[in-house]
Motif scaffolding. Structure first.
Motif, PDB file in Angstrom:
ATOM      1  N   SER A 260      51.046 -51.742 115.944  1.00 35.91           N
ATOM      2  CA  SER A 260      51.936 -50.760 115.310  1.00 35.91           C
ATOM      3  C   SER A 260      53.280 -51.417 115.045  1.00 35.91           C
ATOM      4  N   PHE A 261      53.924 -50.980 113.975  1.00 37.38           N
ATOM      5  CA  PHE A 261      55.202 -51.547 113.562  1.00 37.38           C
ATOM      6  C   PHE A 261      56.321 -50.522 113.720  1.00 37.38           C
ATOM      7  N   ASN A 262      57.561 -51.014 113.772  1.00 39.82           N
ATOM      8  CA  ASN A 262      58.708 -50.112 113.886  1.00 39.82           C
ATOM      9  C   ASN A 262      58.749 -49.128 112.732  1.00 39.82           C
ATOM     10  N   THR A 263      58.359 -49.584 111.559  1.00 36.68           N
ATOM     11  CA  THR A 263      58.245 -48.710 110.395  1.00 36.68           C
ATOM     12  C   THR A 263      56.835 -48.855 109.842  1.00 36.68           C
ATOM     13  N   ASN A 264      56.164 -47.742 109.635  1.00 36.10           N
ATOM     14  CA  ASN A 264      54.784 -47.793 109.175  1.00 36.10           C
ATOM     15  C   ASN A 264      54.662 -48.463 107.804  1.00 36.10           C
ATOM     16  N   PRO A 265      53.559 -49.167 107.567  1.00 36.66           N
ATOM     17  CA  PRO A 265      53.317 -49.723 106.229  1.00 36.66           C
ATOM     18  C   PRO A 265      53.336 -48.621 105.176  1.00 36.66           C
ATOM     19  N   GLY A 266      53.797 -48.954 104.001  1.00 35.93           N
ATOM     20  CA  GLY A 266      53.883 -47.991 102.916  1.00 35.93           C
ATOM     21  C   GLY A 266      55.236 -47.336 102.804  1.00 35.93           C
ATOM     22  N   MET A 267      56.061 -47.454 103.872  1.00 33.86           N
ATOM     23  CA  MET A 267      57.421 -46.936 103.841  1.00 33.86           C
ATOM     24  C   MET A 267      58.380 -48.074 103.503  1.00 33.86           C
ATOM     25  N   ASP A 268      59.564 -47.750 103.076  1.00 33.87           N
ATOM     26  CA  ASP A 268      60.548 -48.753 102.695  1.00 33.87           C
ATOM     27  C   ASP A 268      60.826 -49.686 103.877  1.00 33.87           C
ATOM     28  N   GLY A 269      60.594 -50.981 103.665  1.00 31.87           N
ATOM     29  CA  GLY A 269      60.824 -51.954 104.732  1.00 31.87           C
ATOM     30  C   GLY A 269      59.796 -51.900 105.835  1.00 31.87           C
ATOM     31  N   GLY A 270      58.664 -51.245 105.590  1.00 38.42           N
ATOM     32  CA  GLY A 270      57.665 -51.056 106.634  1.00 38.42           C
ATOM     33  C   GLY A 270      56.728 -52.227 106.796  1.00 38.42           C
ATOM     34  N   GLY A 271      55.873 -52.127 107.798  1.00 46.14           N
ATOM     35  CA  GLY A 271      54.898 -53.180 108.075  1.00 46.14           C
ATOM     36  C   GLY A 271      55.519 -54.341 108.822  1.00 46.14           C
ATOM     37  N   PRO A 272      54.982 -55.550 108.666  1.00 39.46           N
ATOM     38  CA  PRO A 272      55.449 -56.708 109.435  1.00 39.46           C
ATOM     39  C   PRO A 272      56.939 -56.977 109.321  1.00 39.46           C
ATOM     40  N   ALA A 273      57.529 -56.675 108.162  1.00 37.71           N
ATOM     41  CA  ALA A 273      58.962 -56.939 107.988  1.00 37.71           C
ATOM     42  C   ALA A 273      59.815 -56.172 108.977  1.00 37.71           C
ATOM     43  N   SER A 274      59.313 -55.044 109.482  1.00 38.12           N
ATOM     44  CA  SER A 274      60.092 -54.222 110.417  1.00 38.12           C
ATOM     45  C   SER A 274      59.902 -54.634 111.869  1.00 38.12           C
ATOM     46  N   GLY A 275      58.939 -55.518 112.134  1.00 36.92           N
ATOM     47  CA  GLY A 275      58.682 -55.968 113.499  1.00 36.92           C
ATOM     48  C   GLY A 275      57.762 -55.038 114.255  1.00 36.92           C
ATOM     49  N   PHE A 276      57.111 -55.578 115.301  1.00 34.93           N
ATOM     50  CA  PHE A 276      56.253 -54.755 116.136  1.00 34.93           C
ATOM     51  C   PHE A 276      57.075 -53.740 116.917  1.00 34.93           C
ATOM     52  N   MET A 277      56.534 -52.544 117.077  1.00 39.91           N
ATOM     53  CA  MET A 277      57.166 -51.529 117.897  1.00 39.91           C
ATOM     54  C   MET A 277      57.028 -51.925 119.367  1.00 39.91           C
ATOM     55  N   THR A 278      58.103 -51.773 120.133  1.00 41.13           N
ATOM     56  CA  THR A 278      58.088 -52.126 121.549  1.00 41.13           C
ATOM     57  C   THR A 278      58.646 -50.976 122.381  1.00 41.13           C
ATOM     58  N   GLU A 279      58.359 -51.025 123.684  1.00 41.98           N
ATOM     59  CA  GLU A 279      58.954 -50.060 124.596  1.00 41.98           C
ATOM     60  C   GLU A 279      60.461 -50.266 124.644  1.00 41.98           C
ATOM     61  N   GLU A 280      61.193 -49.224 124.946  1.00 42.39           N
ATOM     62  CA  GLU A 280      62.648 -49.286 124.951  1.00 42.39           C
ATOM     63  C   GLU A 280      63.144 -50.330 125.949  1.00 42.39           C
ATOM     64  N   MET A 281      64.045 -51.192 125.486  1.00 41.60           N
ATOM     65  CA  MET A 281      64.636 -52.238 126.317  1.00 41.60           C
ATOM     66  C   MET A 281      63.572 -53.156 126.914  1.00 41.60           C
ATOM     67  N   SER A 282      62.534 -53.436 126.154  1.00 37.86           N
ATOM     68  CA  SER A 282      61.433 -54.254 126.653  1.00 37.86           C
ATOM     69  C   SER A 282      60.788 -55.005 125.503  1.00 37.86           C
ATOM     70  N   ALA A 283      60.101 -56.114 125.824  1.00 37.10           N
ATOM     71  CA  ALA A 283      59.330 -56.859 124.832  1.00 37.10           C
ATOM     72  C   ALA A 283      57.890 -56.389 124.766  1.00 37.10           C
ATOM     73  N   GLN A 284      57.541 -55.367 125.550  1.00 37.08           N
ATOM     74  CA  GLN A 284      56.162 -54.903 125.625  1.00 37.08           C
ATOM     75  C   GLN A 284      55.782 -54.097 124.385  1.00 37.08           C
ATOM     76  N   THR A 285      54.866 -54.644 123.593  1.00 37.63           N
ATOM     77  CA  THR A 285      54.298 -53.874 122.494  1.00 37.63           C
ATOM     78  C   THR A 285      53.124 -53.067 123.027  1.00 37.63           C
ATOM     79  N   HIS A 286      52.569 -52.210 122.185  1.00 40.35           N
ATOM     80  CA  HIS A 286      51.309 -51.541 122.488  1.00 40.35           C
ATOM     81  C   HIS A 286      50.238 -52.047 121.534  1.00 40.35           C
ATOM     82  N   ASN A 287      50.345 -53.326 121.185  1.00 35.71           N
ATOM     83  CA  ASN A 287      49.285 -53.984 120.435  1.00 35.71           C
ATOM     84  C   ASN A 287      48.124 -54.238 121.392  1.00 35.71           C
ATOM     85  N   VAL A 288      46.918 -53.976 120.957  1.00 32.82           N
ATOM     86  CA  VAL A 288      45.750 -54.057 121.836  1.00 32.82           C
ATOM     87  C   VAL A 288      44.693 -54.943 121.197  1.00 32.82           C
TER      88      VAL A 288
END
Length: 346
Positions: A260-288
């Motif tokens: 999952s990304f910080n901004t979903n694909p299809g939205m302005d600036g979405g997808g990989p350009a927005s970076g992976f979504m992470t837990e607050e104040m952490s490097a932990q993504t929920h990529n599985v």
């Protein structure tokens, strides 16, 4: 550990006269080798047309000392080489021939295994499913040619380059001297037997001095950075051996990953350009990832499935990832070897 010692391990992983091996790859075994090279390679049944270099018998070639040879220029972040990781003024990715520290972002990601185990994996960008050939040299008795560097014909930015290599074994006569052949062109000028195996190796070509300290499942005391030949020049590449994998159909095997990304694909600036979504104040993504080293079907070439970041908090393992709202299936194929799991993380 010197490149010489690492090279020896690369060649001697499981070798014997009966089963010549390159890090676990056999050569003249009907279960893992075709009867010759594909027609597309310009070679058939191990016979090769004469090329631009002379023959050993005519004294047309002399061994080259890799320590005295020039090095090929390597740039993984040019527009020709990169897809997700392309150098800009803003991202400051290393320039051509500058060492890359893969233990720093955006080159390493913390995610989850299928059972929710915390993992880390390196990011080596999008790669095709068609492996490139790599050539390893052996004498007729099955022994590897000591000191001979493996040969590749493409580097990052070249058409047909891939971090994933299909191992080809080259059988040379007993009087062959290591590093007499230093290019694919030189190899195709000789009438040596070449066997194409089904073994795939993950060996990203990187600038000299690059570092990646995490290599899951090996016993090396430093990252295995191996030297090879490319068109008569020396290149360096990592050797990841967290698992073994073969091609069944000529392609690199795939395994699913859910991101999952910080901004979903299809939205302005979405997808990989927005970076992976992470837990607050952490490097932990929920990529599985769907598989781990040692699991049936594991491959470091992942087929990327993107889920709605609205489901981020509910995703923590494979079951919850597949239950999430999937926005895109098979969005890309990325080379991301798993390098640490659970208690093994550093």
């Amino acid at each position: 550990m010197s490149n010489h010692k690492t090279r020896r391990r690369f060649l001697m992983g499981a070798g014997s006269v009966a089963a010549v091996a390159l890090a676990g790859c056999t050569s003249n075994d009907d279960s893992s080798a075709d009867d010759g090279m594909d027609d597309d390679d310009g070679m058939e049944n191990g016979a090769m047309e004469n090329g631009e270099e002379g023959t050993m018998e005519n004294g047309g070639m002399e061994p080259t000392d890799p320590a005295e040879a020039s090095r090929a220029s390597i740039d993984r972040f040019s527009e020709e080489a990169g897809t997700l990781l392309v150098r800009t003024e803003e991202n400051g990715l290393p320039g051509p021939d500058e060492p890359i520290d893969f233990d720093q972002g955006p080159h390493i990601t913390q995610g989850y295994g299928p059972d929710g185990t915390t993992i880390e994996y390196y990011n080596f960008d999008v790669q095709p499913t068609a492996p490139a050939p790599i050539y390893a040299f052996f004498y007729e008795n099955g022994d590897p040619v000591e000191e001979q560097l493996n040969i590749i014909g493409v580097k990052p930015g070249d058409s047909g380059y891939n971090d994933f290599w299909r191992v080809n074994t080259v059988t040379v006569p007993d009087d062959y001297e290591a590093n007499t052949i230093t290019s694919v062109g030189g190899l195709t000028s000789m009438d040596y037997d070449i066997q194409q195996t089904n073994m795939i190796k993950n060996c990203p070509v990187v600038p000299e001095g690059s570092t990646a300290s995490k290599h899951y499942g090996d016993d090396l005391d430093e990252p295995p950075l191996v030297d090879g030949w490319y068109e008569g020049e020396v290149v360096s590449y990592f050797l990841f051996q967290e698992d073994t994998y073969e091609t069944m159909d000529g392609s690199v095997p795939l395994s699913p990953i859910y991101v999952s990304f910080n901004t979903n694909p299809g939205m302005d600036g979405g997808g990989p350009a927005s970076g992976f979504m992470t837990e607050e104040m952490s490097a932990q993504t929920h990529n599985v990832v769907a598989t781990l080293p040692g699991d049936a079907g594991y491959s470091p070439l992942w087929m990327v499935n993107v889920y709605d970041n609205a489901d981020f908090d509910s995703v923590s393992d494979l079951d919850s990832a597949t239950d999430a709202n999937i926005l895109a299936e098979g969005a890309a194929m990325v080379n991301c070897p798993v390098v640490s799991m659970g208690d093994s993380m550093m």
